[in-house]
Design a protein around this motif. Structure first.
Motif, PDB file in Angstrom:
ATOM      1  N   GLN A  69      38.639  41.341  39.917  1.00 57.59           N
ATOM      2  CA  GLN A  69      38.643  41.672  41.341  1.00 57.59           C
ATOM      3  C   GLN A  69      37.388  41.132  42.024  1.00 57.59           C
ATOM      4  O   GLN A  69      37.458  40.609  43.133  1.00 57.59           O
ATOM      5  CB  GLN A  69      38.760  43.176  41.561  1.00 57.59           C
ATOM      6  CG  GLN A  69      38.813  43.542  43.035  1.00 57.59           C
ATOM      7  CD  GLN A  69      39.045  45.022  43.288  1.00 57.59           C
ATOM      8  OE1 GLN A  69      39.496  45.741  42.412  1.00 57.59           O
ATOM      9  NE2 GLN A  69      38.740  45.465  44.480  1.00 57.59           N
ATOM     10  N   GLY A 131      43.974  47.928  46.699  1.00 58.92           N
ATOM     11  CA  GLY A 131      45.009  47.928  45.684  1.00 58.92           C
ATOM     12  C   GLY A 131      46.392  47.527  46.173  1.00 58.92           C
ATOM     13  O   GLY A 131      47.399  47.952  45.617  1.00 58.92           O
ATOM     14  N   ASP A 132      46.446  46.709  47.211  1.00 56.50           N
ATOM     15  CA  ASP A 132      47.722  46.225  47.726  1.00 56.50           C
ATOM     16  C   ASP A 132      47.696  44.693  47.741  1.00 56.50           C
ATOM     17  O   ASP A 132      47.678  44.060  48.803  1.00 56.50           O
ATOM     18  CB  ASP A 132      47.955  46.774  49.134  1.00 56.50           C
ATOM     19  CG  ASP A 132      49.405  46.653  49.575  1.00 56.50           C
ATOM     20  OD1 ASP A 132      50.234  46.134  48.790  1.00 56.50           O
ATOM     21  OD2 ASP A 132      49.704  47.068  50.703  1.00 56.50           O
ATOM     22  N   LEU A 184      46.835  40.510  40.211  1.00 50.06           N
ATOM     23  CA  LEU A 184      46.623  41.963  40.354  1.00 50.06           C
ATOM     24  C   LEU A 184      47.919  42.734  40.539  1.00 50.06           C
ATOM     25  O   LEU A 184      47.921  43.957  40.460  1.00 50.06           O
ATOM     26  CB  LEU A 184      45.695  42.244  41.539  1.00 50.06           C
ATOM     27  CG  LEU A 184      44.276  41.677  41.463  1.00 50.06           C
ATOM     28  CD1 LEU A 184      43.529  41.982  42.765  1.00 50.06           C
ATOM     29  CD2 LEU A 184      43.535  42.231  40.270  1.00 50.06           C
TER      30      LEU A 184
END
Length: 185
Positions: A69, A131-132, A184
């Motif tokens: 990330q 987290g999208d 991700l």
């Protein structure tokens, strides 16, 4: 220790280093080599590993990144930097150009690049951080498309200066960022 032959000295040294690594595994886990491995492993999953490694390698934060990330956010910043540089280039070219058709194309590029710099980059960062990743991936794909739309805004044979080369570079870093974000999902 004075009575050890060279082979015994080597074995003693090797055992000591190995013991230290076992006792303190964080030392090896946080070494630059591990981080370089993270960059290499992450970049191998992209459509252009060489471009990915070059872009991340040019940013000193990459050597301190501890997870994918973090590398993705660095790559999104690379996209922003490259679009910002291209925006300034196009603005400067607009001031130096007198051909009306070329000026119109350059003005379109300015609008497209501003959308990326002002909107797409922030959207991609927020999507990754929250987290999208799907929205982040789409923002980076759109950035690449905006670069291509800039180039397409000129008549064939009338693309000025470095627009074609910059379009390829912008499209490339945007696609790399999009593919990194996709991991991700």
């Amino acid at each position: 220790m004075r009575n050890l032959n060279p082979l015994q000295s080597f074995l003693f040294f090797t055992i000591t280093i190995t013991s230290l690594a076992i006792l303190n595994p964080l030392t090896l886990a946080n070494s630059p080599r591990t981080t370089n491995n993270l960059v290499t492993i992450t970049c191998k999953q992209t459509p252009d590993p060489a471009l990915c490694q070059s872009a991340l390698g040019s940013d000193p934060r990459s050597s301190k990144a501890t997870d994918t990330q973090s590398l993705i956010l660095i790559m999104v910043d690379v996209v922003k930097t490259r679009f910002s540089d291209s925006l300034h280039y196009v603005e400067d070219l607009t001031r130096k150009t007198h051909d009306r058709v070329t000026i119109k194309g350059l003005q379109q590029c300015i609008q497209l690049y501003r959308v990326v710099v002002d909107t797409s980059i922030d959207l991609a960062k927020r999507a990754v951080q929250q987290g999208d990743p799907k929205f982040g991936e789409e923002a980076m794909v759109d950035a690449g498309n905006e670069a291509e739309a800039c180039r397409m805004g000129f008549p064939e044979g009338k693309v000025p200066g470095q627009i074609t080369g910059r379009t390829q570079m912008l499209h490339g870093v945007s696609n790399v960022a999009a593919s990194m974000i996709k991991t991700l999902e």
